[in-house]
Design an enzyme around this catalytic site. Structure first.
Site, short mmCIF file in Angstrom:
data_model
loop_
_atom_site.label_atom_id
_atom_site.label_comp_id
_atom_site.label_asym_id
_atom_site.label_seq_id
_atom_site.Cartn_x
_atom_site.Cartn_y
_atom_site.Cartn_z
N ALA A 237 0.82 -1.21 0.00
CA ALA A 237 0.00 0.00 0.00
C ALA A 237 0.85 1.27 0.00
O ALA A 237 2.09 1.22 0.02
CB ALA A 237 -0.95 -0.01 1.19
N HIS A 238 0.18 2.42 0.00
CA HIS A 238 0.84 3.71 -0.14
C HIS A 238 1.78 4.01 1.04
O HIS A 238 1.51 3.69 2.19
CB HIS A 238 -0.18 4.84 -0.29
CG HIS A 238 -1.14 4.96 0.86
ND1 HIS A 238 -0.85 5.63 2.02
CD2 HIS A 238 -2.39 4.49 1.02
CE1 HIS A 238 -1.87 5.59 2.84
NE2 HIS A 238 -2.82 4.89 2.26
N ASN A 239 2.93 4.60 0.71
CA ASN A 239 3.93 5.07 1.68
C ASN A 239 4.59 3.96 2.48
O ASN A 239 5.25 4.20 3.50
CB ASN A 239 3.32 6.10 2.65
CG ASN A 239 2.96 7.39 1.97
OD1 ASN A 239 1.81 7.57 1.52
ND2 ASN A 239 3.91 8.30 1.86
N SER A 257 1.78 3.02 5.03
CA SER A 257 2.75 3.70 5.90
C SER A 257 3.48 2.77 6.86
O SER A 257 4.16 3.24 7.78
CB SER A 257 2.09 4.84 6.69
OG SER A 257 1.55 5.80 5.80
#
Length: 343
Positions: A237-239, A257
């Site tokens: 997923a993102h980051n 994250s």
């Protein structure tokens, strides 16, 4: 392959035993190998099988002798065998050479030496593709993306805008790099989409299996560090940050994250929730669900993931629950009878 055993011994850097002039045309395991093929044994537990093998030669570790069969002695036979597989693998891979006439190449695209771009591939404006990289058919590469040297991008891969790939990166069919991260803000009964304006950075020597998704960051970057190996159908997923030389097996999910350390192994269907820090050398067994920060050198199992020794005790205790439940009911009845007598 068609090489003499002596040539293969020199290529592998091993010690030759027996006739070095025999021709090796292929590879096989001990049980199915045929005349003209070479096999290997990792240790003495395979010695008995090697005696009945029809292989013309065998790669062996130090300290093992097979006088009946020519051999190459080397410290790591499995690694040596994989190098021979690499020779055959390369001979089977035939890609279009040059830029195919049906490829769509945008403005200000920089293409290095010996680059191949296959049929129906789209390369958007201001993309950089460096030397000796192969882009197969039906690939999409978004604006301002960077593809390093010696990369191999298989068919139907999508690399969204501003993604950065290092050198020696392999991406298998159907994978998406840089899709939007899953970010929404609840507003009354609806959801407001959070624009994902970051990017994905993939460092050198990374391999990503088929049909996986690496989401772009909301801001800054999602980072896949050097040497990471990702199996099929994995979601990052993102980051997220995946540390160097970490392995993610099939169906792993790493939520937004979260930072995964170096040399970790996430087994099939395991995962971690968002905003965690997982240390180095962590092993997550199959279906382990990590719900909290995890120190280095942990081995986890279960949902929620716990240290594996603790989880094994819980699992063993769970098997006794039916019997314990029966005993509890009997004790409850006895207590009720005693209470009745004491009235």
């Amino acid at each position: 392959m068609n090489k003499t055993l002596k040539e293969l011994s020199e290529f592998l850097g091993g010690k030759l035993h027996g006739n070095g002039n025999i021709i090796i045309s292929g590879v096989g395991d001990l049980e199915s190998a045929k005349e003209g093929q070479i096999s290997f044994i990792k240790d003495k537990t395979y010695l008995e099988k090697s005696k009945s093998s029809k292989a013309s030669a065998i790669i062996i570790p130090p300290g093992i002798e097979i006088p009946e069969v020519p051999a190459i002695e080397i410290e790591n036979p499995y690694l040596a065998f994989s190098k021979l597989l690499g020779i055959i693998y390369k001979s089977k891979q035939v890609f279009f050479k040059g830029i195919h006439s049906t490829a769509v190449i945008g403005k200000d695209v920089k293409i290095g030496l010996n680059v191949s771009v296959g049929p129906c591939t789209v390369v958007e404006d201001s993309v950089s593709i460096q030397d000796n990289t192969v882009i197969c058919s039906n690939v999409y590469i978004g604006t301002k993306s960077i593809i390093g040297t010696n990369c191999l991008i298989y068919p139907n891969v999508s690399i969204r805008e501003e993604s950065e790939l290092g050198n020696n990166v392999i991406i298998h069919c159907g994978t998406v790099i840089g899709s939007d991260g899953f970010g929404y803000i609840p507003v009354k009964e609806k959801y407001h989409k959070i624009p994902q304006i970051g990017k994905v950075v993939i460092e050198d020597d990374v391999e990503i299996g088929s049909n996986s998704s690496i989401d772009r960051a909301t801001i800054d970057k999602t980072l896949i560090c050097k040497g990471v190996k990702i199996d099929n159908q994995v979601h990052v997923a993102h980051n997220v940050v995946i540390g160097e030389n970490t392995i993610l097996l099939a169906h792993v999910t790493i939520a937004g994250s979260t930072k995964i350390g170096k040399h970790c192994v996430f087994s099939g269907q395991s995962g971690a929730i968002d905003n965690l820090t997982v240390g180095d050398n962590v092993i997550a067994a199959s279906r382990a669900g990590i719900l909290q920060d995890t120190p280095s050198n942990s081995v986890l199992w279960g949902m929620p993931a716990l240290p594996i020794k603790e989880q094994k005790k819980i699992t063993l205790a769970t098997k006794n629950l039916p019997e314990l439940s029966r005993e509890f009911r009997e004790l409850k009845k006895k207590v009720e009878k005693l209470e009745e007598k004491m009235k």
